[in-house]
Motif scaffolding. Structure first.
Motif, mmCIF file in Angstrom:
data_model
loop_
_atom_site.group_PDB
_atom_site.id
_atom_site.type_symbol
_atom_site.label_atom_id
_atom_site.label_comp_id
_atom_site.label_asym_id
_atom_site.label_seq_id
_atom_site.Cartn_x
_atom_site.Cartn_y
_atom_site.Cartn_z
ATOM 1 N N ALA A 1 0.824 -1.214 0.000
ATOM 2 C CA ALA A 1 0.000 0.000 0.000
ATOM 3 C C ALA A 1 0.853 1.257 0.000
ATOM 4 C CB ALA A 1 -0.932 -0.002 1.208
ATOM 5 N N LEU A 2 2.119 1.147 0.415
ATOM 6 C CA LEU A 2 2.999 2.308 0.441
ATOM 7 C C LEU A 2 3.507 2.681 -0.943
ATOM 8 C CD1 LEU A 2 5.153 1.372 3.560
ATOM 9 C CD2 LEU A 2 3.131 2.827 3.488
ATOM 10 N N THR A 3 3.393 1.765 -1.892
ATOM 11 C CA THR A 3 3.960 1.998 -3.227
ATOM 12 C C THR A 3 2.886 2.276 -4.267
ATOM 13 O OG1 THR A 3 3.936 -0.372 -3.781
ATOM 14 C CG2 THR A 3 5.889 0.483 -2.673
ATOM 15 N N VAL A 4 1.615 2.280 -3.883
ATOM 16 C CA VAL A 4 0.518 2.574 -4.815
ATOM 17 C C VAL A 4 -0.222 3.802 -4.303
ATOM 18 C CG1 VAL A 4 0.273 0.199 -5.597
ATOM 19 C CG2 VAL A 4 -1.008 0.961 -3.605
ATOM 20 N N ASP A 5 -1.042 4.392 -5.163
ATOM 21 C CA ASP A 5 -1.792 5.580 -4.761
ATOM 22 C C ASP A 5 -2.683 5.296 -3.557
ATOM 23 O OD1 ASP A 5 -0.649 7.092 -6.729
ATOM 24 O OD2 ASP A 5 -2.257 6.751 -8.178
ATOM 25 N N ALA A 6 -3.278 4.118 -3.554
ATOM 26 C CA ALA A 6 -4.133 3.719 -2.443
ATOM 27 C C ALA A 6 -4.359 2.220 -2.528
ATOM 28 C CB ALA A 6 -5.478 4.445 -2.494
ATOM 29 N N ALA A 7 -4.361 1.590 -1.372
ATOM 30 C CA ALA A 7 -4.843 0.219 -1.352
ATOM 31 C C ALA A 7 -6.321 0.264 -1.723
ATOM 32 C CB ALA A 7 -4.646 -0.386 0.032
ATOM 33 N N ASN A 8 -6.798 -0.714 -2.457
ATOM 34 C CA ASN A 8 -8.198 -0.650 -2.865
ATOM 35 C C ASN A 8 -8.776 -2.035 -3.125
ATOM 36 O OD1 ASN A 8 -7.983 -1.290 -5.897
ATOM 37 N ND2 ASN A 8 -6.524 0.391 -5.659
ATOM 38 N N ASN A 9 -10.066 -2.070 -3.119
ATOM 39 C CA ASN A 9 -10.826 -3.259 -3.461
ATOM 40 C C ASN A 9 -11.850 -2.868 -4.507
ATOM 41 O OD1 ASN A 9 -9.866 -3.455 -0.690
ATOM 42 N ND2 ASN A 9 -10.880 -5.422 -0.637
ATOM 43 N N THR A 10 -11.968 -3.678 -5.534
ATOM 44 C CA THR A 10 -13.017 -3.476 -6.521
ATOM 45 C C THR A 10 -13.926 -4.681 -6.485
ATOM 46 O OG1 THR A 10 -11.572 -2.158 -7.936
ATOM 47 C CG2 THR A 10 -13.563 -3.063 -8.945
ATOM 48 N N ALA A 11 -15.151 -4.467 -6.062
ATOM 49 C CA ALA A 11 -16.142 -5.538 -6.014
ATOM 50 C C ALA A 11 -16.990 -5.473 -7.269
ATOM 51 C CB ALA A 11 -17.023 -5.398 -4.778
ATOM 52 N N SER A 12 -17.299 -6.624 -7.839
ATOM 53 C CA SER A 12 -18.171 -6.660 -9.016
ATOM 54 C C SER A 12 -19.129 -7.824 -8.883
ATOM 55 C CB SER A 12 -17.346 -6.808 -10.303
ATOM 56 O OG SER A 12 -16.687 -8.067 -10.333
ATOM 57 N N VAL A 13 -20.295 -7.661 -9.473
ATOM 58 C CA VAL A 13 -21.262 -8.749 -9.517
ATOM 59 C C VAL A 13 -21.712 -8.918 -10.956
ATOM 60 C CG1 VAL A 13 -23.254 -7.264 -8.996
ATOM 61 C CG2 VAL A 13 -23.367 -9.711 -8.496
#
Length: 282
Positions: free
Chosen positions: A169-181
């Motif tokens: 997470a320190l090397t990306v703009d933001a840690a993130n999750n993308t949920a899709s259905v």
């Protein structure tokens, strides 16, 4: 009939949203094949001026937040590297839905497989088949489970699960999750949550110019340790992972010369109160 219909046979297209109706005019009497993006397919015969069609299906959507409050601020979070973030995803299952597949893809986070619950219960084979990795999971719901919930039209399914913020997470703009259905390979809806981590920068100046502090000189060689509200000290490992421990274990961050103007930087912090301790005085 669908197998014999091509784009050359299309006599009109209507785009509608929700319950808003659309219409095609000046069509002659005859037989028409109608299909929709939700998967409905009907045949109609026109023998009057107007023929009305209602789609028996509706779109399946997903909404996800960090925590359980469904507001825009909850779609953002600040969490320290190494801490856990709980997610709540709500699927609104459309009428006529089948082959419902939920996927969560994670960046800068590690999925905790034993944390997953569907409608607050542990997952069983009668509910869904779950395939998980360290960076997310896929839940394929059984049609029997979906059908049982959809006897009265649209229904909701709630998924709760936890992920740990990693040093990535320190090397990306933001840690993130993308949920899709996705349903029946026809519709896909997504919801994304960013998890940010904060950094604290410290500069010690010589303080000689009392009238114009901008002319002060930033001192090299000042060393600092950081303490959280629980009295534990900041520890940063060689791989970038962050933990908290005793003062003897603490990482001393030194102010170094260069373009940073002798700045000491603590990264990967979450929301909270911190005490800065000057451990090396130049």
């Amino acid at each position: 009939i669908k197998a014999y219909v091509t784009s050359d046979d299309i006599v009109g297209t209507i785009t509608t949203t929700g319950t808003t109706a659309g219409s095609l005019e000046n069509l002659g009497e005859g037989f028409y094949y109608v299909t929709t993006t939700t998967g409905s397919a009907v045949m109609i015969k026109t023998a009057t001026d107007t023929a009305a069609i209602s789609d028996k299906n509706s779109i399946t959507v997903v909404d996800k937040v960090a925590g359980s409050n469904f507001d825009e601020e909850s779609k953002k979070a600040i969490a320290s590297v190494g801490t856990d973030v709980e997610y709540t995803a709500t699927i609104t299952v459309g009428k006529g839905a089948h082959d419902v597949v939920f996927t969560d893809t994670m960046v800068g986070m590690t999925f905790k497989a034993d944390s997953l619950k569907i409608d607050r219960e542990a997952v069983t084979d009668t509910v869904a088949t779950v395939n998980s990795t360290t960076n997310g999971f896929t839940a394929t719901f059984t049609d029997a489970y979906i059908n049982a919930r959809n006897t009265t039209g649209e229904s909701t399914i709630t998924l709760t699960y936890t992920a740990t913020v990693t040093a990535e997470a320190l090397t990306v703009d933001a840690a993130n999750n993308t949920a899709s259905v996705k349903t029946d390979d026809k519709n896909e809806n997504t919801s994304k949550v960013n998890v940010f981590n904060a950094q604290l920068t410290v500069t010690k100046y010589d303080g000689k110019n009392t009238e114009d502090t901008e002319d002060d000189t930033a001192l090299e060689g000042a060393g600092f340790k950081l303490k959280n509200a629980d009295g534990q000290y900041y520890i940063k490992a060689a791989d970038g992972s962050i933990s908290w421990g005793t003062e003897a274990e603490a990482t001393e961050v030194m102010a170094s010369a260069g373009d940073d103007k002798n700045v000491a930087v603590f990264t990967g912090l979450g929301v909270g109160e911190y005490t800065l301790v000057e451990s090396t005085v130049p």
